[in-house]
Scaffold this motif. Structure first.
Motif, PDB file in Angstrom:
ATOM      1  N   VAL A  53      17.195  -0.961   9.379  1.00 49.51           N
ATOM      2  CA  VAL A  53      15.774  -1.067   9.699  1.00 49.51           C
ATOM      3  C   VAL A  53      15.098   0.194   9.194  1.00 49.51           C
ATOM      4  N   ALA A  54      14.214   0.048   8.238  1.00 45.01           N
ATOM      5  CA  ALA A  54      13.580   1.205   7.617  1.00 45.01           C
ATOM      6  C   ALA A  54      12.519   1.810   8.527  1.00 45.01           C
ATOM      7  N   GLY A  55      12.294   3.090   8.335  1.00 38.64           N
ATOM      8  CA  GLY A  55      11.184   3.757   9.012  1.00 38.64           C
ATOM      9  C   GLY A  55      11.455   4.213  10.421  1.00 38.64           C
ATOM     10  N   LEU A  56      12.717   4.217  10.857  1.00 39.85           N
ATOM     11  CA  LEU A  56      13.009   4.633  12.227  1.00 39.85           C
ATOM     12  C   LEU A  56      13.445   6.086  12.323  1.00 39.85           C
ATOM     13  N   SER A  57      13.745   6.707  11.210  1.00 39.08           N
ATOM     14  CA  SER A  57      14.217   8.087  11.269  1.00 39.08           C
ATOM     15  C   SER A  57      13.118   9.024  11.737  1.00 39.08           C
ATOM     16  N   THR A  58      13.448   9.881  12.696  1.00 40.09           N
ATOM     17  CA  THR A  58      12.482  10.895  13.160  1.00 40.09           C
ATOM     18  C   THR A  58      13.000  12.287  12.843  1.00 40.09           C
ATOM     19  N   GLU A  59      13.783  12.386  11.755  1.00 43.69           N
ATOM     20  CA  GLU A  59      14.382  13.671  11.394  1.00 43.69           C
ATOM     21  C   GLU A  59      13.286  14.704  11.170  1.00 43.69           C
TER      22      GLU A  59
ATOM     23  N   ARG B 169      17.556  21.431  20.568  1.00 44.40           N
ATOM     24  CA  ARG B 169      18.793  20.794  21.024  1.00 44.40           C
ATOM     25  C   ARG B 169      18.617  19.289  21.239  1.00 44.40           C
ATOM     26  N   LEU B 170      18.039  18.631  20.243  1.00 48.86           N
ATOM     27  CA  LEU B 170      17.861  17.188  20.327  1.00 48.86           C
ATOM     28  C   LEU B 170      19.188  16.486  20.045  1.00 48.86           C
ATOM     29  N   GLU B 171      19.445  15.392  20.771  1.00 43.91           N
ATOM     30  CA  GLU B 171      20.599  14.562  20.444  1.00 43.91           C
ATOM     31  C   GLU B 171      20.290  13.788  19.179  1.00 43.91           C
ATOM     32  N   ARG B 172      21.286  13.691  18.305  1.00 46.08           N
ATOM     33  CA  ARG B 172      21.137  12.953  17.048  1.00 46.08           C
ATOM     34  C   ARG B 172      21.749  11.579  17.252  1.00 46.08           C
ATOM     35  N   VAL B 173      20.930  10.530  17.162  1.00 42.65           N
ATOM     36  CA  VAL B 173      21.383   9.205  17.575  1.00 42.65           C
ATOM     37  C   VAL B 173      21.262   8.187  16.445  1.00 42.65           C
ATOM     38  N   VAL B 174      22.149   7.198  16.501  1.00 36.63           N
ATOM     39  CA  VAL B 174      22.089   6.006  15.652  1.00 36.63           C
ATOM     40  C   VAL B 174      21.851   4.811  16.576  1.00 36.63           C
ATOM     41  N   LEU B 175      20.900   3.978  16.234  1.00 33.73           N
ATOM     42  CA  LEU B 175      20.561   2.804  17.042  1.00 33.73           C
ATOM     43  C   LEU B 175      21.266   1.567  16.480  1.00 33.73           C
TER      44      LEU B 175
ATOM     45  N   LEU C 118      13.199   0.598  20.901  1.00 30.62           N
ATOM     46  CA  LEU C 118      14.351   1.407  21.313  1.00 30.62           C
ATOM     47  C   LEU C 118      14.252   2.811  20.724  1.00 30.62           C
ATOM     48  N   ALA C 119      13.767   2.911  19.484  1.00 29.91           N
ATOM     49  CA  ALA C 119      13.587   4.227  18.870  1.00 29.91           C
ATOM     50  C   ALA C 119      12.559   5.052  19.637  1.00 29.91           C
ATOM     51  N   ALA C 120      11.458   4.402  20.064  1.00 30.27           N
ATOM     52  CA  ALA C 120      10.448   5.109  20.858  1.00 30.27           C
ATOM     53  C   ALA C 120      11.018   5.564  22.199  1.00 30.27           C
ATOM     54  N   LEU C 121      11.856   4.723  22.814  1.00 36.48           N
ATOM     55  CA  LEU C 121      12.509   5.114  24.066  1.00 36.48           C
ATOM     56  C   LEU C 121      13.430   6.311  23.836  1.00 36.48           C
ATOM     57  N   ALA C 122      14.179   6.287  22.738  1.00 33.29           N
ATOM     58  CA  ALA C 122      15.095   7.387  22.435  1.00 33.29           C
ATOM     59  C   ALA C 122      14.337   8.689  22.202  1.00 33.29           C
ATOM     60  N   GLU C 123      13.219   8.614  21.480  1.00 29.40           N
ATOM     61  CA  GLU C 123      12.401   9.816  21.256  1.00 29.40           C
ATOM     62  C   GLU C 123      11.845  10.345  22.568  1.00 29.40           C
ATOM     63  N   THR C 124      11.387   9.435  23.442  1.00 30.32           N
ATOM     64  CA  THR C 124      10.867   9.858  24.741  1.00 30.32           C
ATOM     65  C   THR C 124      11.940  10.566  25.555  1.00 30.32           C
ATOM     66  N   ALA C 125      13.191  10.120  25.415  1.00 34.93           N
ATOM     67  CA  ALA C 125      14.296  10.738  26.152  1.00 34.93           C
ATOM     68  C   ALA C 125      14.718  12.068  25.546  1.00 34.93           C
TER      69      ALA C 125
ATOM     70  N   ALA D 245      25.680  12.006  13.501  1.00 32.29           N
ATOM     71  CA  ALA D 245      25.162  11.644  14.829  1.00 32.29           C
ATOM     72  C   ALA D 245      26.192  11.984  15.905  1.00 32.29           C
ATOM     73  N   ASP D 246      25.687  12.256  17.114  1.00 31.90           N
ATOM     74  CA  ASP D 246      26.586  12.513  18.242  1.00 31.90           C
ATOM     75  C   ASP D 246      26.453  11.463  19.330  1.00 31.90           C
ATOM     76  N   THR D 247      25.574  10.460  19.129  1.00 27.60           N
ATOM     77  CA  THR D 247      25.366   9.419  20.132  1.00 27.60           C
ATOM     78  C   THR D 247      25.005   8.108  19.442  1.00 27.60           C
ATOM     79  N   VAL D 248      25.509   7.003  19.982  1.00 26.41           N
ATOM     80  CA  VAL D 248      25.113   5.662  19.539  1.00 26.41           C
ATOM     81  C   VAL D 248      24.394   4.992  20.706  1.00 26.41           C
ATOM     82  N   ILE D 249      23.207   4.439  20.453  1.00 26.51           N
ATOM     83  CA  ILE D 249      22.445   3.743  21.487  1.00 26.51           C
ATOM     84  C   ILE D 249      22.356   2.273  21.114  1.00 26.51           C
ATOM     85  N   CYS D 250      22.817   1.408  22.018  1.00 21.51           N
ATOM     86  CA  CYS D 250      22.826  -0.034  21.777  1.00 21.51           C
ATOM     87  C   CYS D 250      21.620  -0.696  22.422  1.00 21.51           C
ATOM     88  N   ASP D 251      21.017  -1.640  21.711  1.00 21.33           N
ATOM     89  CA  ASP D 251      19.818  -2.328  22.192  1.00 21.33           C
ATOM     90  C   ASP D 251      20.222  -3.507  23.072  1.00 21.33           C
TER      91      ASP D 251
END
Length: 465
Positions: free
Chosen positions: A26-32, A45-51, A70-77, A115-121
């Motif tokens: 899914v393009a456009g989700l990177s917030t690097e 110290r942000l967690e680096r995640v793959v959705l 889910l990306a917006a939720l991850a950024e909020t967290a 990445a150090d975390t995987v987040i499942c939808d």
């Protein structure tokens, strides 16, 4: 990058083979982050995640909107989203959520991105969580745990913190796990544990101890929340006995509910471009154009697939909506899928018994929405009010619509009040309507419409017809 839309064969119900065997980026989700020094990054110290999402139904845009949320939720967290992947499947894999052959591909993406975390939808079962974590070799978090984490960051009041802790413990309880010696405190046999006298016997494993302590804490939190619920009901009954109508603002998270409350009442509550910025309900008193006083309450936002632990823990807060006279349902008009948001909110409202309350749809953020979307929403919801809490556009129409839908006092009276009873005149203006006023030598003659409680107090001043 080539992106094609594959639809299932409607005649057989089978999914396209190539689509089923691929992970869709899914393009456009990177917030690097860019233009930031290594020292500054370490401070963040942000967690680096793959959705990761599983697309089981609907269109590709629905699946991508869900992963974008889910990306917006991850950024909020407090995470940095590196990559977003979707697999097309009939249903999530019972063992690893995504297809077993795709776990290795996910592992490659994790290594490549660092990445150090995987987040499942979705909400993973304990076994799915354990299996996926074992194979990708990094922390795995599901959508429910992510939302609970955001709630924990934003809870401020004692009630809010207790509700979040209860939801977290209910989620954690079936997912307790441990390894090796840490699981057991049993002595067993003749000095098997090396602890000597007093340590032998059946004992209690560490996981059993943890489970018992969590159950005790859950019971304590439920008692505390029940006491807080009683206090909330007392305040609510005082408001209802005074005859003041109540309006509850409900809607999807980040739809602009707090901004609208501030615009309607000058409440000054926190407004933030983040998901679940408001967890603690705020109630303010204001007046309609005809002078009728009513209360308006801000509530926690909703989201698709809101964890049932959250709905249960926040039930006393969500019941504010069920006891209101009018639900002000705020919708983000600039969102890619406002219809889906409305459906998600109405689903939660029905769970708390608020689906029977009259509803006023307010399409917010019209200044940020395109004209085609506004026209589509006007056709879908002809009775809705279109406004912008940020610019003030349409706010007078919102005021007028609220006044039109507020319950009107039921009893019509003609009364003669002495001039020294200004307190009753003020009370009538607060709790009822003054339809006509005429001043005489004996006092003020008023034609009023009031509720039953106030009508009983005014009975001695009624003018015979």
């Amino acid at each position: 990058m080539r992106t094609e839309l594959f639809e299932p064969d409607v005649t057989t119900g089978e999914l396209e083979l190539e689509e089923r065997h691929s992970l869709r980026r899914v393009a456009g989700l990177s917030t690097e982050l860019t233009d930031i020094t290594e020292v500054e990054y370490r401070q963040l110290r942000l967690e680096r995640v793959v959705l990761v999402g599983v697309w089981t139904e609907g269109s590709v845009s629905d699946a991508e909107n869900s992963l974008a949320e889910l990306a917006a939720l991850a950024e909020t967290a407090g995470s940095e989203v590196l990559e977003g992947l979707i697999q097309r499947r009939g249903r999530p894999d019972s063992a690893t959520f995504i297809g077993r052959g795709k776990v290795d591909e996910l592992r490659d993406v994790v290594i490549a991105t660092g990445a150090d975390t995987v987040i499942c939808d979705g909400e993973l079962s304990p076994s799915q969580l354990r299996n996926l974590e074992k194979q990708v070799k990094v922390k795995v978090v599901d959508r429910t745990a992510l939302i609970l984490d955001i709630f924990a960051q934003h809870a401020k009041s004692k009630e809010g913190k207790a509700q979040v802790e209860l939801a977290q413990l209910q989620y954690l309880l079936p997912r307790l796990r441990g390894w090796g010696e840490s699981l057991s405190r049993q002595g067993g046999g003749a000095g098997g544990s090396g602890g000597g006298v007093g340590t032998r016997g059946p004992g209690e494993t560490k996981i059993e101890t943890d489970r018992r302590r969590i159950n005790q804490r859950i019971s304590k939190l439920r008692r505390e929340i029940k006491a807080m619920r009683t206090a909330r009901q007392t305040k609510r009954s005082k408001r209802s006995s005074s005859g003041v109508p109540g309006v509850a603002i409900a809607g999807y998270t980040n739809a602009g509910k707090s901004s609208l409350l501030n615009r309607l009442t000058s409440a000054g509550v926190l407004v933030e471009d983040a998901l679940f910025a408001t967890l603690d309900p705020t109630t303010r008193r204001t007046a309609a154009e005809d002078g009728r006083v009513f209360t308006i309450s801000d509530t926690v936002g909703f989201v698709r697939h809101l964890p049932h632990q959250i709905v249960e823990a926040f039930r006393s807060t969500l019941e504010e909506v069920a006891y209101a006279d009018l639900v002000l349902h705020v919708v983000d008009g600039a969102h890619p899928d406002p219809e889906g948001q409305v459906a998600a909110v109405r689903e939660v409202l029905s769970e708390v018994g608020a689906d029977r309350i009259p509803e006023l749809l307010v399409i917010n953020k019209v200044d940020a929405a395109d004209e085609e979307t506004i026209l589509r929403l006007k056709r879908a919801w002809p009775d809705a009010v279109f406004a912008s809490a940020r610019s003030g556009q349409g706010i007078p129409e919102v005021h007028a619509a609220i006044a039109q839908r507020l319950p009107r006092p039921a009893v019509d009276l003609r009364i003669l009040l002495p001039y020294d009873r200004g307190d009753l005149v003020a009370r009538i203006h607060r709790q009822g309507q003054v339809l006509d006023t005429r001043h005489t030598d004996e006092g003020s003659e008023l034609r009023v419409r009031v509720g039953e409680h106030l009508a009983a107090d005014l009975e001695q001043f009624v003018v015979p017809r």
